[in-house]
Design a protein around this motif. Structure first.
Motif, mmCIF file in Angstrom:
data_model
loop_
_atom_site.group_PDB
_atom_site.id
_atom_site.type_symbol
_atom_site.label_atom_id
_atom_site.label_comp_id
_atom_site.label_asym_id
_atom_site.label_seq_id
_atom_site.Cartn_x
_atom_site.Cartn_y
_atom_site.Cartn_z
ATOM 1 N N GLY A 1 3.124 -5.372 1.369
ATOM 2 C CA GLY A 1 1.909 -4.176 1.033
ATOM 3 C C GLY A 1 0.591 -5.010 0.707
ATOM 4 N N ALA A 2 0.281 -6.064 2.029
ATOM 5 C CA ALA A 2 -1.371 -5.854 2.440
ATOM 6 C C ALA A 2 -2.016 -4.495 2.560
ATOM 7 N N GLN A 3 -2.831 -4.366 1.864
ATOM 8 C CA GLN A 3 -3.854 -3.167 2.274
ATOM 9 C C GLN A 3 -5.173 -3.278 3.290
ATOM 10 N N ALA A 4 -5.394 -4.278 3.890
ATOM 11 C CA ALA A 4 -6.067 -4.996 4.530
ATOM 12 C C ALA A 4 -5.356 -5.475 5.842
ATOM 13 N N ALA B 1 4.934 -5.566 14.966
ATOM 14 C CA ALA B 1 4.521 -6.761 13.950
ATOM 15 C C ALA B 1 3.818 -7.406 13.020
ATOM 16 N N ILE B 2 2.863 -7.257 13.225
ATOM 17 C CA ILE B 2 1.509 -7.605 12.467
ATOM 18 C C ILE B 2 1.583 -6.071 11.332
ATOM 19 N N ILE B 3 1.453 -5.399 11.848
ATOM 20 C CA ILE B 3 1.979 -4.544 10.738
ATOM 21 C C ILE B 3 2.960 -3.235 9.995
ATOM 22 N N ALA B 4 4.229 -4.215 10.738
ATOM 23 C CA ALA B 4 5.444 -4.472 10.204
ATOM 24 C C ALA B 4 5.110 -5.354 8.927
ATOM 25 N N ALA B 5 5.160 -6.715 9.591
ATOM 26 C CA ALA B 5 4.150 -7.679 8.566
ATOM 27 C C ALA B 5 3.656 -6.877 7.220
ATOM 28 N N HIS C 1 -2.326 3.427 10.192
ATOM 29 C CA HIS C 1 -1.319 3.774 9.146
ATOM 30 C C HIS C 1 -1.605 2.830 7.752
ATOM 31 N N GLU C 2 -3.342 3.738 7.876
ATOM 32 C CA GLU C 2 -4.210 3.690 6.283
ATOM 33 C C GLU C 2 -4.173 2.348 5.607
ATOM 34 N N ILE C 3 -3.945 1.279 6.629
ATOM 35 C CA ILE C 3 -4.651 -0.416 6.730
ATOM 36 C C ILE C 3 -5.828 -0.372 6.472
ATOM 37 N N THR C 4 -6.544 -0.799 5.879
ATOM 38 C CA THR C 4 -7.986 -1.238 6.140
ATOM 39 C C THR C 4 -8.412 -3.074 7.556
ATOM 40 N N PHE D 1 -6.008 -2.064 18.516
ATOM 41 C CA PHE D 1 -5.016 -2.688 17.370
ATOM 42 C C PHE D 1 -5.181 -1.922 16.220
ATOM 43 N N VAL D 2 -6.788 -1.726 15.610
ATOM 44 C CA VAL D 2 -7.716 -1.470 14.852
ATOM 45 C C VAL D 2 -7.815 -0.030 14.702
#
Length: 448
Positions: free
Chosen positions: A74-77, A65-69, A98-101, A91-92
């Protein structure tokens, strides 16, 4: 630079991150459960996304759910705050995939420090002093007896994956060992899915001292002094201060350098806290928290730094905005944790806030998500606010705390505020003459 970050948390810590990001010109995304649709962090963020129903397992702990959000907004981090997914290596790793910091340490460092046996072994190798105890997990009662004979009673048996006081049992003598050993294993299995335990020497009158460290992930790290968190109930901190009343400048520099060198040696990135038991001039490592602590504001007060801002900076690949030589300690700070609980049993007390007024004035900070008319949901931790005071010295900070408590109004529910008003009448609080067992004894005598 990040243009938008998502805060994977709720309550006062979510607000804390939103404020730091806003000062840096970064847009924020709040996530929330259906129970938190009217929460202050949802109102203050630039965007919000509902991620599930009230139970934390179906919302704030839901990695998909958090990755989908993040992908929707378009949140980068992601900043995890504390609790929930803040020390979840899976989670990390999922964010990295997913290339999210992740605004915090690496998955590898979280795994190392999340297992207490591995953490202790790692810290030993890095030169950090540890409590005498077993070399790793203790598989059976016979091995436990041999370990205890070697280090001497009393001992404490701890679940490897434990936390929050669960999976910890004291054995004063050899006669207590079997029951303590079995109970610790059982609690570890029930609460953490892992029944492995280890054994440590039990210290009689220790203080809980923790050292704030910060690394850039490139081999440079600093320490920001220590916090004394000895006033605890059931292994939960309720009153924290910095600097520690019994720690000399020489001891501070000594243990601080040991800790900074240790985290620099593993290229640690971001904020971390190395926790010790302290007795008779000696420090004994107990664990490292690879996240921002609830009590970080007292460190911010005495050093004049914004730790959340620094977390975001180093996650972006920027250097820390200060060096060890530039960090100077000023005055004394105290934080009390205000919970929605009914005394004397500390039972949860959710409900509607009918009137709320935060204290103010010089040296007073309140981190809270309360407002008039807000209904505290029953699904989450009972912490509803933190009152932080800063003075030129400890007596001034205590006087300021007393004054601020008199100004604070939280009507409609029961809170733990009366506990702190009562504690401020105790001589031991003003002299700093207490250990990690003091508050439990005081509660038995005064609220039992």
């Amino acid at each position: 630079m990040f243009e938008k970050i998502l805060i994977a948390n709720r309550g006062e810590i979510a607000l804390r991150v939103i404020r730091a990001a806003r000062e840096m010109g970064i847009k924020t995304v709040a996530v929330h459960s259906t129970a938190d649709v009217d929460a202050m962090h949802v109102r203050m963020a630039d965007e919000s996304v509902c991620i599930g129903p009230p139970p934390g397992t179906e919302s704030y702990l839901s990695i998909p759910a958090i990755i989908a959000a993040c992908e929707i907004t378009g949140a980068q981090a992601v900043h995890p705050g504390y609790g929930f997914l803040s020390e979840n290596a899976t989670f990390v790793q999922a964010l990295e995939d997913h290339e999210i910091t992740f605004i915090g340490p690496s998955a590898a460092h979280i795994r190392i420090m999340g297992d207490k046996i591995t953490a202790k072994d790692t810290m030993k190798k890095l030169g950090v002093p540890c409590v005498p105890g077993s070399d790793g997990g203790v598989p059976d009662l016979e091995t436990a007896r041999k370990v205890c004979e070697g280090i001497g009673y009393p001992v404490i048996i701890k679940a490897t994956a434990g936390g929050g006081g669960k999976g910890m049992k004291l054995a004063q003598t050899a006669d207590d060992l079997e029951m303590a050993f079995k109970t610790a294993r059982s609690e570890g299995k029930v609460n953490f899915g892992n029944d492995e335990v280890y054994i440590e020497k039990y210290l009689g009158k220790p203080r809980h001292i923790e050292v704030q460290v910060f690394g850039d992930g490139k081999g440079t790290a600093v320490h920001l002094g220590e916090r004394d968190c000895s006033l605890q109930r059931r292994h939960q901190k309720v009153f924290e201060e910095a600097p520690g009343p019994v720690i000399t400048p020489e001891l501070r520099d000594q243990i601080g350098k040991v800790c900074a060198d240790a985290v620099a040696g593993i290229d640690y990135i971001g904020a971390g806290t190395i926790e010790f038991l302290y007795e008779d001039g000696e420090f004994f490592f107990i664990e490292m928290n690879t996240r921002l602590q609830v009590e970080h504001p007292v460190t911010e007060a005495i050093f004049g730094v914004d730790l959340v801002r620094e977390q975001i900076r180093v996650a972006e690949g920027l250097p820390m905005s200060f060096t060890q030589d530039e960090l100077e300690l000023h005055g004394h700070a105290i934080e009390i944790r205000i919970n929605a609980e009914k005394l004397p049993n500390f039972s949860p007390c959710p409900g509607k806030i009918t009137q709320y007024h935060a204290p103010g004035g010089l040296g007073v900070r309140v981190d809270s998500a309360l407002y008039d008319g807000y209904s505290i949901p029953p699904y989450y931790d009972s912490l509803i606010g933190k009152l932080i005071v800063h003075g030129r010295d400890r007596p001034e900070a205590l006087a300021r705390l007393n004054r601020a408590l008199g100004e604070l109004i939280v009507d409609g529910i029961d809170t733990t505020v009366p506990l702190f008003s009562a504690l401020l009448e105790e001589t031991a609080i003003h002299t700093g003459d207490y250990d990690i067992h003091w508050l439990e004894r005081w509660l038995d005598d005064n609220m039992g």
